[in-house]
Enzyme design. Structure first.
Site, mmCIF file in Angstrom:
data_model
loop_
_atom_site.group_PDB
_atom_site.id
_atom_site.type_symbol
_atom_site.label_atom_id
_atom_site.label_comp_id
_atom_site.label_asym_id
_atom_site.label_seq_id
_atom_site.Cartn_x
_atom_site.Cartn_y
_atom_site.Cartn_z
ATOM 1 C CG ASP A 23 -2.218 -0.860 1.130
ATOM 2 O OD1 ASP A 23 -2.456 -1.335 -0.020
ATOM 3 O OD2 ASP A 23 -2.810 -1.323 1.961
ATOM 4 C CG ASN B 34 -10.459 6.812 10.011
ATOM 5 O OD1 ASN B 34 -10.534 7.753 10.703
ATOM 6 N ND2 ASN B 34 -11.186 5.960 9.642
ATOM 7 C CG LEU B 35 -9.093 0.448 11.363
ATOM 8 C CD1 LEU B 35 -10.672 0.514 11.546
ATOM 9 C CD2 LEU B 35 -9.102 -0.620 10.089
ATOM 10 C CB SER B 36 -4.249 2.728 13.616
ATOM 11 O OG SER B 36 -4.005 1.906 12.728
#
Length: 252
Positions: free
Chosen positions: A41, A155-157
């Site tokens: 990524d 953001n998810l972390s």
């Protein structure tokens, strides 16, 4: 179909690129109809930034660590896969950051724009949406604004929400918020602009980061979706980006 093959210099990507070039005729990126990117990524993010103005779709194959934005690596039937792939269009965020010395710096972000404290002292940030102050003072490590494509990254972390593709939403997520302690962030329409004002920027210095581009000692950051910039990713039909985001929300 003319394809260009590029690869990360790390891990197995370079060797995989050599294999593909021996099997398929490759052209320079300036002549390509499609760019095939091999890596993870991080390399995809770098590729999107490098060829942002070329308006050429990118078909990624995972030879990195995460590969959320990548297809599975296979060296068979590459041209047919690309021909059958689903196209997904992303619009990055445009960040306009004003430093304490008055300099204005602008960058585009595919994943997120984040404000981060530079020292041991917590950052204090005022948040306004479309010119209206919604949070007079956020105290913590910082705050970020994420696109749907970036909602599964930093953001998810930070315990922000995963946003399905096509939802026309942005995630506004605090980073280790101390005050207000119970504020978990917000989902915003992608049409809004976000203004982040650093309170006492000399005493509590803050950096602004748009993907990999960092601007230090900022006092004000303006963020909006760059609708004039389109990035096109190609995904195998059975592994679309929208489906990956959906699947991510149900993994244990």
């Amino acid at each position: 179909m003319k394809i260009a093959i590029i690869a990360s210099e790390f891990g197995e990507a370079a060797q995989a690129a050599k294999v593909l070039r021996s099997r398929y005729k490759a052209v320079p990126t300036s002549e390509a109809d499609v760019i095939v990117a091999l890596g993870g990524d991080g390399f995809m993010l770098q590729t999107l930034h490098t060829y942002m103005g070329q308006n050429v779709p990118i078909f990624g194959m995972n030879k990195g660590t995460v590969g959320f934005l990548m297809n599975e690596y296979q060296d068979d039937d590459l041209i047919a896969r690309i021909g059958q792939a689903e196209r997904f269009t992303l619009h990055p965020l445009r960040m306009r950051a004003t430093r304490c010395d008055g300099e204005i710096v602008e960058y585009l972000a595919v994943n997120e724009v984040s404000l981060l404290r530079e020292t041991r002292q917590a950052a204090k940030i005022r948040i306004a949406i479309d010119g209206k102050v919604r949070l007079p003072e956020l105290v913590g490590d910082g705050v970020l604004v994420a696109t749907p494509a970036g909602s599964t990254a930093y953001n998810l972390s930070a315990h922000g929400p995963i946003i399905p593709m096509g939802a026309d939403l942005l995630a506004l997520t605090p980073l280790s918020a101390f005050r207000p302690r119970r504020w978990r962030g917000a989902l915003l329409p992608s049409s809004v602009n976000v203004e982040l004002t650093v309170i006492h920027p000399q005493k509590r210095p803050v950096s602004a980061v748009a993907d990999m581009h960092e601007v230090r000692d900022v006092r004000h950051v303006f963020i909006e979706e760059a609708r004039d910039v389109s990035l096109n990713l190609l995904f195998d039909a059975e592994h679309s980006l929208a489906e990956r985001i959906f699947t991510e929300q149900f993994e244990s």
